[in-house]
Design a protein around this motif. Sequence first.
Motif, PDB file in Angstrom:
ATOM      1  N   HIS A 133      43.399 -36.232  11.211  1.00  0.00           N
ATOM      2  CA  HIS A 133      43.639 -35.468   9.998  1.00  0.00           C
ATOM      3  C   HIS A 133      42.352 -35.258   9.201  1.00  0.00           C
ATOM      4  O   HIS A 133      41.472 -36.122   9.160  1.00  0.00           O
ATOM      5  CB  HIS A 133      44.655 -36.178   9.107  1.00  0.00           C
ATOM      6  CG  HIS A 133      46.035 -36.217   9.680  1.00  0.00           C
ATOM      7  ND1 HIS A 133      46.823 -35.090   9.795  1.00  0.00           N
ATOM      8  CD2 HIS A 133      46.761 -37.246  10.187  1.00  0.00           C
ATOM      9  CE1 HIS A 133      47.985 -35.421  10.341  1.00  0.00           C
ATOM     10  NE2 HIS A 133      47.970 -36.720  10.589  1.00  0.00           N
ATOM     11  N   VAL A 134      42.274 -34.088   8.566  1.00  0.00           N
ATOM     12  CA  VAL A 134      41.242 -33.848   7.561  1.00  0.00           C
ATOM     13  C   VAL A 134      41.535 -34.737   6.359  1.00  0.00           C
ATOM     14  O   VAL A 134      42.692 -35.013   6.031  1.00  0.00           O
ATOM     15  CB  VAL A 134      41.249 -32.354   7.151  1.00  0.00           C
ATOM     16  CG1 VAL A 134      40.388 -32.102   5.916  1.00  0.00           C
ATOM     17  CG2 VAL A 134      40.775 -31.488   8.316  1.00  0.00           C
ATOM     18  N   ASP A 135      40.488 -35.216   5.701  1.00  0.00           N
ATOM     19  CA  ASP A 135      40.640 -36.022   4.492  1.00  0.00           C
ATOM     20  C   ASP A 135      41.549 -35.286   3.505  1.00  0.00           C
ATOM     21  O   ASP A 135      41.237 -34.172   3.075  1.00  0.00           O
ATOM     22  CB  ASP A 135      39.261 -36.243   3.860  1.00  0.00           C
ATOM     23  CG  ASP A 135      39.295 -37.178   2.653  1.00  0.00           C
ATOM     24  OD1 ASP A 135      40.365 -37.331   2.045  1.00  0.00           O
ATOM     25  OD2 ASP A 135      38.231 -37.722   2.308  1.00  0.00           O
ATOM     26  N   PRO A 136      42.705 -35.863   3.149  1.00  0.00           N
ATOM     27  CA  PRO A 136      43.649 -35.164   2.266  1.00  0.00           C
ATOM     28  C   PRO A 136      43.096 -34.884   0.876  1.00  0.00           C
ATOM     29  O   PRO A 136      43.662 -34.072   0.145  1.00  0.00           O
ATOM     30  CB  PRO A 136      44.853 -36.116   2.219  1.00  0.00           C
ATOM     31  CG  PRO A 136      44.308 -37.453   2.585  1.00  0.00           C
ATOM     32  CD  PRO A 136      43.203 -37.182   3.564  1.00  0.00           C
ATOM     33  N   ASP A 143      46.419 -30.499   7.935  1.00  0.00           N
ATOM     34  CA  ASP A 143      45.133 -30.022   8.462  1.00  0.00           C
ATOM     35  C   ASP A 143      44.577 -31.007   9.484  1.00  0.00           C
ATOM     36  O   ASP A 143      44.539 -32.219   9.253  1.00  0.00           O
ATOM     37  CB  ASP A 143      44.125 -29.839   7.333  1.00  0.00           C
ATOM     38  CG  ASP A 143      44.485 -28.703   6.400  1.00  0.00           C
ATOM     39  OD1 ASP A 143      45.271 -27.822   6.813  1.00  0.00           O
ATOM     40  OD2 ASP A 143      43.989 -28.687   5.255  1.00  0.00           O
ATOM     41  N   ARG A 144      44.126 -30.446  10.620  1.00  0.00           N
ATOM     42  CA  ARG A 144      43.601 -31.263  11.707  1.00  0.00           C
ATOM     43  C   ARG A 144      42.132 -30.932  11.950  1.00  0.00           C
ATOM     44  O   ARG A 144      41.638 -29.885  11.573  1.00  0.00           O
ATOM     45  CB  ARG A 144      44.400 -31.009  12.985  1.00  0.00           C
ATOM     46  CG  ARG A 144      45.861 -31.342  12.869  1.00  0.00           C
ATOM     47  CD  ARG A 144      46.650 -30.837  14.058  1.00  0.00           C
ATOM     48  NE  ARG A 144      46.299 -31.524  15.295  1.00  0.00           N
ATOM     49  CZ  ARG A 144      46.901 -31.298  16.463  1.00  0.00           C
ATOM     50  NH1 ARG A 144      47.850 -30.379  16.549  1.00  0.00           N
ATOM     51  NH2 ARG A 144      46.559 -31.965  17.539  1.00  0.00           N
ATOM     52  N   VAL A 145      41.462 -31.860  12.618  1.00  0.00           N
ATOM     53  CA  VAL A 145      40.060 -31.662  12.964  1.00  0.00           C
ATOM     54  C   VAL A 145      39.802 -32.314  14.317  1.00  0.00           C
ATOM     55  O   VAL A 145      40.480 -33.262  14.704  1.00  0.00           O
ATOM     56  CB  VAL A 145      39.138 -32.247  11.860  1.00  0.00           C
ATOM     57  CG1 VAL A 145      39.354 -33.753  11.709  1.00  0.00           C
ATOM     58  CG2 VAL A 145      37.672 -31.921  12.126  1.00  0.00           C
ATOM     59  N   SER A 146      38.839 -31.784  15.033  1.00  0.00           N
ATOM     60  CA  SER A 146      38.451 -32.341  16.327  1.00  0.00           C
ATOM     61  C   SER A 146      37.545 -33.555  16.082  1.00  0.00           C
ATOM     62  O   SER A 146      37.744 -34.309  15.135  1.00  0.00           O
ATOM     63  CB  SER A 146      37.722 -31.266  17.135  1.00  0.00           C
ATOM     64  OG  SER A 146      36.519 -30.894  16.468  1.00  0.00           O
ATOM     65  N   GLY A 150      34.072 -34.220   9.933  1.00  0.00           N
ATOM     66  CA  GLY A 150      35.209 -34.400   9.043  1.00  0.00           C
ATOM     67  C   GLY A 150      36.049 -33.162   8.810  1.00  0.00           C
ATOM     68  O   GLY A 150      37.170 -33.268   8.317  1.00  0.00           O
ATOM     69  N   PHE A 151      35.493 -31.979   9.148  1.00  0.00           N
ATOM     70  CA  PHE A 151      36.169 -30.730   8.844  1.00  0.00           C
ATOM     71  C   PHE A 151      36.052 -29.774  10.031  1.00  0.00           C
ATOM     72  O   PHE A 151      35.107 -29.861  10.812  1.00  0.00           O
ATOM     73  CB  PHE A 151      35.566 -30.096   7.584  1.00  0.00           C
ATOM     74  CG  PHE A 151      35.701 -30.982   6.368  1.00  0.00           C
ATOM     75  CD1 PHE A 151      36.845 -30.938   5.589  1.00  0.00           C
ATOM     76  CD2 PHE A 151      34.695 -31.879   6.033  1.00  0.00           C
ATOM     77  CE1 PHE A 151      36.983 -31.762   4.481  1.00  0.00           C
ATOM     78  CE2 PHE A 151      34.824 -32.714   4.933  1.00  0.00           C
ATOM     79  CZ  PHE A 151      35.973 -32.655   4.156  1.00  0.00           C
ATOM     80  N   PRO A 152      36.979 -28.822  10.160  1.00  0.00           N
ATOM     81  CA  PRO A 152      37.001 -27.972  11.354  1.00  0.00           C
ATOM     82  C   PRO A 152      35.846 -26.994  11.477  1.00  0.00           C
ATOM     83  O   PRO A 152      35.477 -26.610  12.593  1.00  0.00           O
ATOM     84  CB  PRO A 152      38.327 -27.205  11.217  1.00  0.00           C
ATOM     85  CG  PRO A 152      39.143 -27.986  10.251  1.00  0.00           C
ATOM     86  CD  PRO A 152      38.180 -28.635   9.323  1.00  0.00           C
ATOM     87  N   VAL A 250      38.042 -25.166   5.960  1.00  0.00           N
ATOM     88  CA  VAL A 250      39.290 -25.358   6.701  1.00  0.00           C
ATOM     89  C   VAL A 250      39.899 -23.978   6.919  1.00  0.00           C
ATOM     90  O   VAL A 250      40.077 -23.216   5.956  1.00  0.00           O
ATOM     91  CB  VAL A 250      40.270 -26.258   5.937  1.00  0.00           C
ATOM     92  CG1 VAL A 250      41.595 -26.360   6.699  1.00  0.00           C
ATOM     93  CG2 VAL A 250      39.676 -27.653   5.730  1.00  0.00           C
ATOM     94  N   HIS A 251      40.175 -23.644   8.168  1.00  0.00           N
ATOM     95  CA  HIS A 251      40.733 -22.331   8.494  1.00  0.00           C
ATOM     96  C   HIS A 251      42.217 -22.298   8.165  1.00  0.00           C
ATOM     97  O   HIS A 251      42.921 -23.301   8.299  1.00  0.00           O
ATOM     98  CB  HIS A 251      40.493 -21.981   9.960  1.00  0.00           C
ATOM     99  CG  HIS A 251      41.048 -22.972  10.929  1.00  0.00           C
ATOM    100  ND1 HIS A 251      40.755 -24.315  10.889  1.00  0.00           N
ATOM    101  CD2 HIS A 251      41.905 -22.817  11.982  1.00  0.00           C
ATOM    102  CE1 HIS A 251      41.381 -24.939  11.866  1.00  0.00           C
ATOM    103  NE2 HIS A 251      42.089 -24.061  12.538  1.00  0.00           N
ATOM    104  N   ARG A 252      42.692 -21.135   7.742  1.00  0.00           N
ATOM    105  CA  ARG A 252      44.097 -20.967   7.380  1.00  0.00           C
ATOM    106  C   ARG A 252      44.752 -19.959   8.314  1.00  0.00           C
ATOM    107  O   ARG A 252      45.017 -18.826   7.959  1.00  0.00           O
ATOM    108  CB  ARG A 252      44.210 -20.513   5.916  1.00  0.00           C
ATOM    109  CG  ARG A 252      43.704 -21.536   4.917  1.00  0.00           C
ATOM    110  CD  ARG A 252      44.487 -22.828   5.055  1.00  0.00           C
ATOM    111  NE  ARG A 252      43.958 -23.917   4.211  1.00  0.00           N
ATOM    112  CZ  ARG A 252      44.126 -25.186   4.500  1.00  0.00           C
ATOM    113  NH1 ARG A 252      44.759 -25.541   5.610  1.00  0.00           N
ATOM    114  NH2 ARG A 252      43.653 -26.113   3.704  1.00  0.00           N
ATOM    115  N   GLY A 253      44.930 -20.391   9.539  1.00  0.00           N
ATOM    116  CA  GLY A 253      45.549 -19.521  10.513  1.00  0.00           C
ATOM    117  C   GLY A 253      44.840 -19.595  11.846  1.00  0.00           C
ATOM    118  O   GLY A 253      43.825 -20.278  12.006  1.00  0.00           O
TER     119      GLY A 253
END
Length: 267
Positions: A133-136, A143-146, A150-152, A250-253
């Motif tokens: 998970h991305v830091d809430p 939100d997920r990350v590889s 920390g962020f996509p 963070v991408h939205r889609g």
Amino acid sequence: MQALTVSELAIYPVKSLGGIALQQMQFDRFGPVCDRRYIVVDNDARFVTQREYAQMSLVRLTLNGYLIEFSAPSMSIFTLDTQRAVTDARKTVTVWRDRVTACDMGEEIAAWLSSYLGIAVRLFYMPDDSVRHVDPTYGNSGDRVSFADGFPVLLIGAASLREFNCTLPEPIGSERFRPNIVVAGAEPYAEDQWRRIRIGTLEFDVVKPCSRCVIPSIDPLTGKKQPIVAQTLARLRRRGDAVYFGQNLVHRGIGTIAIGAPVTVLE
């Protein structure tokens, strides 16, 4: 006002190894497709990066379907068939403070990387059903990350890099900052003020400035550190206890963006 456009795109399939420039970039739930889905870990299953082993910057990657070609100085080229190598043998690996379920990619690539780095390491892959998970604090609950830090998505401005280069004895390339997206047409460091953007038809939240470590000071052509880069970043871009350059997104889609795509600042 000059139009904003995408000037560069890149992915980094294996965290801390070489990047691959793209003309188009697809996004899935993790972020850019195939970006940092692989990670090198030590005997404690903890991630290994250029911070400790600067020579990782010299490993070049080529993608051809399910094949990843690895090349490095004084090493024979190794081609990894990711479909054949990935198994159901899973292990928990550690990246920063996150513990992530991943798949071991086998003995042959482990031996190749270990020989090159001079330490025992293995290569792991993050499967589709693994969730990090991305830091809430900065993202939404889903939100997920590889294996990115920390962020996509990481974005920098072309003008920001040009202005920064004016302070260096010799200019450096965008690859030093390992961005996924470079945007042209903005004023230097304009991206520091963005909160939401659209690239083509895909929207992104601009969630956090990217804090910087020693990696931008490593020359990817030689593997040698150039302390002047880190020193200059610290002098010009320090904010509190950290040094920042670029923005985490963070991408939205799910969709595709391309070189030359228009960038619109929504907030």
